[in-house]
Design an enzyme around this catalytic site. Structure first.
Site, PDB file in Angstrom:
ATOM      1  CG  HIS A 115      -1.787   1.210   1.315  1.00  0.00           C
ATOM      2  ND1 HIS A 115      -2.159   1.772   2.514  1.00  0.00           N
ATOM      3  CD2 HIS A 115      -2.337   1.998   0.354  1.00  0.00           C
ATOM      4  CE1 HIS A 115      -2.902   2.841   2.288  1.00  0.00           C
ATOM      5  NE2 HIS A 115      -3.012   3.008   0.990  1.00  0.00           N
ATOM      6  CG  LEU A 134       5.551  -0.119   0.765  1.00  0.00           C
ATOM      7  CD1 LEU A 134       4.368   0.059  -0.184  1.00  0.00           C
ATOM      8  CD2 LEU A 134       6.743  -0.700   0.021  1.00  0.00           C
ATOM      9  CD  GLU A 135      -0.482   1.148   5.960  1.00  0.00           C
ATOM     10  OE1 GLU A 135      -0.724   1.457   7.131  1.00  0.00           O
ATOM     11  OE2 GLU A 135      -1.365   1.041   5.083  1.00  0.00           O
ATOM     12  CB  ILE A 136       4.825  -4.694   3.411  1.00  0.00           C
ATOM     13  CG1 ILE A 136       5.613  -3.822   2.423  1.00  0.00           C
ATOM     14  CG2 ILE A 136       4.892  -6.158   3.030  1.00  0.00           C
ATOM     15  CD1 ILE A 136       7.065  -4.174   2.301  1.00  0.00           C
TER      16      ILE A 136
END
Length: 699
Positions: free
Chosen positions: A431, A442-444
């Site tokens: 994301h 950055l969301e993983i």
């Protein structure tokens, strides 16, 4: 990496004492690093952090000054700094103690004094030596902004004496050192131009210069960061003073700043940026060379840009038709040209980055052959589960069995998206935040079947793209949007109470947010805000989404008032020649608002209450995320909040803020709000436990 620590300083003293002092065969001393990417990258931050009594840092810095004073007086030799790679903070201050500085043309060579970004000021003579070397105006600009200076600019400023190719650095440094020793090479003395004479050479000019700098600091920091003010005070008050007196003042203020909560918070963020990248998922299965991006809209083009520009990946950018992929190419090219114009990119790198991007569309005969070579494919298509399933299923027929398939969804659970794949273990959420080239987070997001090597690949790609990745559990809203949802609900609750919309913006800007919540809605898009709000209201947050009213936002979507992108949202956005005019509230929106809120936009609530009501709901949800294992630890939570929504860096993130201000204080305030407004303010159990025990989130 070379960093200045007590051990480093002791080793340097031993070398100089044993091998230089008293050795008549030595004609000059050259400081050069055997490392390819740094000269000295600065002070050891852990060393600074380790001192409980920060006043002891003054003793350390003064000892460093004595070291240089002693070796210069005892040897009478010229000292040369041969700089390849980073010379930052204490590293540049080391070089400033030298008589001559040479820098290389390497892309990794940068010079700067970035201590202000850690809530500090230069503590090894930077505030004294730099103004004398390059002038007060340029020195203040470098020190107060913490900006990096490239070698060519450094030469123009007089910060370095020579710029050479990296391969020639050692030989040129030795030649120049011997020349300084025998008198054939002279150090360059700064010549003041008329402007410098007017600004520095008389009290009136200096008063004007320092006054203008103060105005700039006020504007950029809103008084929330003490370091820039301390820097200005040290430099201005030290003008004309004896060296030792000036260094004493600098060392005193350095140790004072190191003891501030702002410095602790900023250092926490700095160390956290590295900590969040650590994981135990091993390595990617294969080397990653090619990134496929599906969808060339705003998000897809942004992902493609950072992949090619920063990550240096070969990028396959695909959209359904030539027009769509062309729009994406234009967005990327405009951004790269802007960097070229600002000299953040060379013409060579501009051409190279563009050459890495291969535009493709449905009618390109070879597009499937191209995608069969992709190591990672990131889809950035329309936010619809069926569309995403179709895209992933089509990709699985084309890409290799080891290719990672990532989805850039901002709301749809990754588990649901992965259900559409034949091999769900290769599917992962990545994301990104908009605009992708500017937003660092950055969301993983993993689901139960995501393979460890796939997580490792996503972490590697994100890091190489210049992002700061955090691992997040697969829940509605993930982390950042999940925390933002109750916050935005409370915004609508305050609006329903009649609180002035501009006051809501002003209060949160005053708190330290980059933009207020009303402006945020306009920037994100009223339609997007409405979609996310509806989705999160029916998700799993229960009472925590109570208290608000989305009627106004829904009506604004109906009327096409979608925010900045349509020129009209909560505010009006002037177009054309009036583009720079001040934005004003949309009168049509206010009329619509008064249809169901008679006292709309009329109540003057205290800013402190606005701030407490909004931020308590954000922090409570962040604590729920930690309590429920949605994030791994408080560091991830702080980094996610600061880099995802601009939570004030000087507060360090929600958990660092609680450590500094006290969890009990927040919990008590939430109990008051709960009794007054409802169960949406009930603190989570983790906050209650920490409030009762006095425990801190960070060691």
């Amino acid at each position: 990496m070379n960093t200045i620590s007590q051990g480093f300083q002791k080793e340097a003293e031993e070398i100089i004492t044993k091998k230089v002092i008293g050795n008549k065969e030595i004609k000059a001393v050259v400081f050069i690093s055997s490392k390819s990417d740094n000269f000295i990258a600065g002070a050891d931050i852990d060393m600074i952090k380790s001192f409980e009594d920060k006043s002891k840092l003054k003793e350390i810095t003064m000892k460093g000054h004595k070291f240089f004073a002693d070796i210069k007086s005892q040897t009478k030799l010229p000292f040369i700094a041969a700089i390849n790679g980073a010379a930052l903070g204490g590293g540049l201050e080391w070089a400033l103690y030298c008589d001559y500085r040479i820098a290389t043309t390497s892309k990794k060579t940068v010079l700067g004094l970035p201590e202000v970004k850690l809530g500090l000021l230069p503590g090894m003579g930077g505030t004294y030596h730099l103004p004398l070397l390059i002038g007060y105006k340029d020195a203040l600009d470098i020190i107060i902004t913490g900006k990096n200076v490239r070698p060519d600019k450094a030469k123009k400023l007089g910060l370095v004496d020579l710029v050479v190719d990296p391969a020639a650095l050692e030989s040129v440094a030795i030649t120049q050192a011997l020349g300084l020793a025998n008198g054939t090479v002279k150090t360059t003395k700064r010549k003041k131009d008329l402007m410098a004479t007017l600004l520095e050479g008389n009290p009136i000019g200096r008063s004007f210069l320092f006054g203008e700098v103060k105005k700039m600091i006020d504007k950029n920091t809103n008084g929330k960061y003490p370091a820039p003010y301390a820097i200005l005070d040290v430099i201005s008050s030290n003008y004309g003073k004896e060296k030792l007196q000036a260094l004493e003042k600098e060392a005193t203020e350095f140790s004072k700043l190191a003891a501030t909560p702002e410095s602790s918070s900023l250092i926490g963020i700095f160390l956290g940026m590295s900590a969040v990248k650590k994981h135990d998922f091993g390595e990617p299965k294969n080397t990653i060379n090619t990134i496929g991006v599906l969808g060339a809209g705003l998000m897809g083009a942004g992902i493609a840009e950072v992949s090619a520009d920063i990550g240096k990946y070969r990028v396959l950018l695909k959209d359904k038709d030539e027009k769509g992929v062309g729009r994406g190419e234009t967005m990327i090219d405009n951004n790269l040209r802007n960097k070229l114009k600002k000299k953040k990119l060379t013409n060579h790198d501009y051409c190279l980055t563009n050459s890495r991007i291969i535009p493709l569309h449905d009618e390109t005969p070879s597009w499937k052959k191209h995608f069969s070579t992709a190591d990672v494919v990131i889809e950035a298509v329309f936010e619809d589960l069926k569309v995403k399933h179709n895209v992933i299923q089509a990709m699985e027929e084309i890409v290799s069995k080891d290719c990672v398939i990532a989805t850039n969804t901002s709301a749809i659970p990754i588990t649901l998206i992965a259900q559409g794949a034949k091999n769900p273990e290769r599917v992962i959420g990545m994301h990104y935040f908009s605009p992708v080239p500017m937003m660092p987070l950055l969301e993983i997001i993993t689901h139960d079947k995501t393979a460890p090597a796939v997580v490792a690949a996503a972490m590697e790609v994100g890091s190489k793209q210049g992002k700061t990745p955090i691992l997040v559990k697969d829940v509605p809203g993930f982390y950042v949007n999940r925390c933002l949802a109750p916050y935005m609900v409370e915004v609508t609750a305050l609006a329903k109470q009649g609180v002035k919309l501009e006051l809501l913006d002003k209060a949160m800007k005053e708190f330290g947010m980059p933009v207020g919540p009303i402006t945020l809605c306009d920037e994100v898009g009223i339609d997007v805000s409405n979609h996310v709000g509806k989705f999160m209201s029916t998700a799993d947050l229960g009472d925590r989404m109570l208290g608000g009213d989305h009627t106004l936002i829904a009506k604004m979507v109906e009327k096409g008032w979608l925010g900045r992108k349509t020129g009209k949202g909560f505010y009006l956005y002037p177009q054309g020649d009036n583009k720079k005019a001040k934005k004003v509230l949309n009168p049509e929106m206010l009329t619509t608002m008064k249809e169901f809120i008679p006292n709309a936009n009329s109540v003057d609530l205290k800013m402190e209450e606005i701030q407490q009501r909004l931020i308590s709901r954000f922090i409570n949800e962040a604590a729920y995320c930690l309590q429920d294992g949605i994030i791994r630890n408080p560091v991830d939570g702080d980094i996610g909040a600061v880099f995802g929504i601009g939570f004030p860096p000087f507060l360090g993130g929600p958990f660092r803020m609680l450590d500094n201000t006290g969890t009990k204080k927040l919990v008590d305030k939430m109990y008051t709000f709960r009794d007054q407004f409802g169960p949406q303010f009930e603190p989570c159990q983790l906050l209650k436990d920490y409030a009762a025990s006095g425990k801190k989130f960070h060691p």
